[in-house]
Scaffold this active site. Structure first.
Site, PDB file in Angstrom:
ATOM      1  N   ASN A 138       0.944  -1.253  -0.074  1.00  0.00           N
ATOM      2  CA  ASN A 138       0.189  -0.028   0.035  1.00  0.00           C
ATOM      3  C   ASN A 138       0.905   1.230   0.149  1.00  0.00           C
ATOM      4  O   ASN A 138       2.038   1.168   0.393  1.00  0.00           O
ATOM      5  CB  ASN A 138      -0.985   0.012   1.191  1.00  0.00           C
ATOM      6  CG  ASN A 138      -1.794   1.270   1.213  1.00  0.00           C
ATOM      7  OD1 ASN A 138      -2.307   1.536   0.046  1.00  0.00           O
ATOM      8  ND2 ASN A 138      -1.965   1.756   2.425  1.00  0.00           N
ATOM      9  N   HIS A 173       0.725   5.098   1.470  1.00  0.00           N
ATOM     10  CA  HIS A 173       0.137   5.767   2.246  1.00  0.00           C
ATOM     11  C   HIS A 173       0.723   7.362   2.314  1.00  0.00           C
ATOM     12  O   HIS A 173       1.964   7.563   2.403  1.00  0.00           O
ATOM     13  CB  HIS A 173       0.061   5.347   3.633  1.00  0.00           C
ATOM     14  CG  HIS A 173      -0.790   6.258   4.577  1.00  0.00           C
ATOM     15  ND1 HIS A 173      -2.352   6.248   4.685  1.00  0.00           N
ATOM     16  CD2 HIS A 173      -0.388   7.213   5.622  1.00  0.00           C
ATOM     17  CE1 HIS A 173      -2.664   7.014   5.684  1.00  0.00           C
ATOM     18  NE2 HIS A 173      -1.681   7.624   6.290  1.00  0.00           N
ATOM     19  N   SER A 193       4.756   6.861   2.484  1.00  0.00           N
ATOM     20  CA  SER A 193       5.188   5.550   2.699  1.00  0.00           C
ATOM     21  C   SER A 193       4.667   4.236   1.742  1.00  0.00           C
ATOM     22  O   SER A 193       3.546   4.440   1.681  1.00  0.00           O
ATOM     23  CB  SER A 193       5.032   5.317   4.305  1.00  0.00           C
ATOM     24  OG  SER A 193       5.316   6.311   5.132  1.00  0.00           O
ATOM     25  N   ASP A 249      -3.022   0.807   7.893  1.00  0.00           N
ATOM     26  CA  ASP A 249      -1.733   1.359   7.524  1.00  0.00           C
ATOM     27  C   ASP A 249      -0.635   1.306   8.509  1.00  0.00           C
ATOM     28  O   ASP A 249       0.341   1.932   8.834  1.00  0.00           O
ATOM     29  CB  ASP A 249      -2.210   3.087   7.721  1.00  0.00           C
ATOM     30  CG  ASP A 249      -2.914   3.430   6.460  1.00  0.00           C
ATOM     31  OD1 ASP A 249      -3.265   2.758   5.725  1.00  0.00           O
ATOM     32  OD2 ASP A 249      -3.691   4.306   7.126  1.00  0.00           O
TER      33      ASP A 249
HETATM   34  C1  GRF Z   1      -2.480   8.896  -2.761  1.00  0.00           C
HETATM   35  O1  GRF Z   1      -2.281   9.890  -2.051  1.00  0.00           O
HETATM   36  C2  GRF Z   1      -2.157   7.233  -1.801  1.00  0.00           C
HETATM   37  O2  GRF Z   1      -0.959   7.637  -1.214  1.00  0.00           O
HETATM   38  C3  GRF Z   1      -3.427   7.254  -1.133  1.00  0.00           C
HETATM   39  O3  GRF Z   1      -4.635   7.476  -1.992  1.00  0.00           O
HETATM   40  C4  GRF Z   1      -4.064   8.785  -2.749  1.00  0.00           C
HETATM   41  C5  GRF Z   1      -4.420   8.061  -4.393  1.00  0.00           C
HETATM   42  O4  GRF Z   1      -4.374   8.842  -5.301  1.00  0.00           O
HETATM   43  N1  GRF Z   1      -3.567   6.234  -0.636  1.00  0.00           N
HETATM   44  P1  GRF Z   1      -4.376   8.329  -6.880  1.00  0.00           P
HETATM   45  O5  GRF Z   1      -5.760   7.622  -7.056  1.00  0.00           O
HETATM   46  O6  GRF Z   1      -3.350   7.321  -7.082  1.00  0.00           O
HETATM   47  O7  GRF Z   1      -4.438   9.432  -7.728  1.00  0.00           O
END
Ligand code: GRF
Length: 205
Positions: free
Chosen positions: A108, A110, A137, A146
């Site tokens: 993932n 985050h 991260s 997370d």
């Molecule tokens: C990103 O900021 C990621 O860290 C979080 O959700 C957002 C997704 O953005 N988990 P995208 O859909 O890839 O534009």
């Protein structure tokens, strides 16, 4: 070496796009077997289709509860062979059974410097706390939200005039660089997860 990826999204899919682009430019030796979204209107589905990638929608709203959704999602996921599952803006919490099925094989991204700010509104929380820096991260997914082992982080400085929006834009730029780079390390076998430990080039993290 190469690897196969199954990407899960809920929205815009800019991280998905960064991964698609890195594959196209041969910076990432991988194939995306499918993109799964829990939202039918996720723009990332169009990005996947434009790249000729199979897409599937498993709408959480169609299921009575979290367990039923997880069961349907897992079944769909298992219909696509993949070395790694890549959560890229996937906004549902996954149950322990599904997480266990991909132990050490699900990542993932985050938007915070974990362990700071798990959950939502991370940019505003970093601003409110008066932090001097923020970032993103990439971690292996565990049953804790997370909370799995962190693989890599990227940092951005917080400037005096920053807003949640400006900070989000800075963090996104770093995300788009970091995610393909980490996936390439996995594809090359340079990054492994063994017995709860992350190993980089044979060294424990
Ligand atoms: C990103 O900021 C990621 O860290 C979080 O959700 C957002 C997704 O953005 N988990 P995208 O859909 O890839 O534009």
């Amino acid at each position: 070496m190469t690897c196969t990826l199954l990407v899960l999204i809920s929205g815009n899919g800019s991280n998905l796009q960064a991964i698609i682009d890195a594959i196209a430019t041969r910076q990432l030796d991988a194939t995306i077997t499918a993109v799964i979204s829990n939202k039918a209107d996720a723009y990332g589905l169009q990005r996947a289709q434009a790249a000729g990638i199979d897409t599937v929608v498993v709408e959480h709203k169609a299921y009575a509860n979290r367990t039923e959704f997880d069961t349907a999602l897992l079944k769909t996921m298992q219909s696509f062979a993949a070395d790694y599952v890549v959560l890229a803006g996937f906004m549902r919490i996954l149950g322990t059974e599904l997480v266990a099925a991909y132990n050490g094989r699900m990542l993932n991204i985050h938007p915070s410097l974990l362990p700071k700010y798990p959950g939502l509104n991370t940019h505003q929380r970093a601003l409110d706390a008066g932090d001097a820096e923020h970032g993103c991260s990439i971690h292996f997914v565990s049953a804790d939200l997370d909370g799995g082992p962190v693989i890599a982080q990227a940092r951005v400085p917080i400037a005096a005039g920053d807003t949640a929006e400006s900070l989000a834009a800075k963090v996104h730029t770093e995300e788009h660089r970091l995610y393909p780079a980490v996936l390439q390390q996995l594809a090359q076998g340079r990054l492994r997860y063994h017995d709860g430990q992350i190993q980089h080039d044979g060294q424990d993290h």
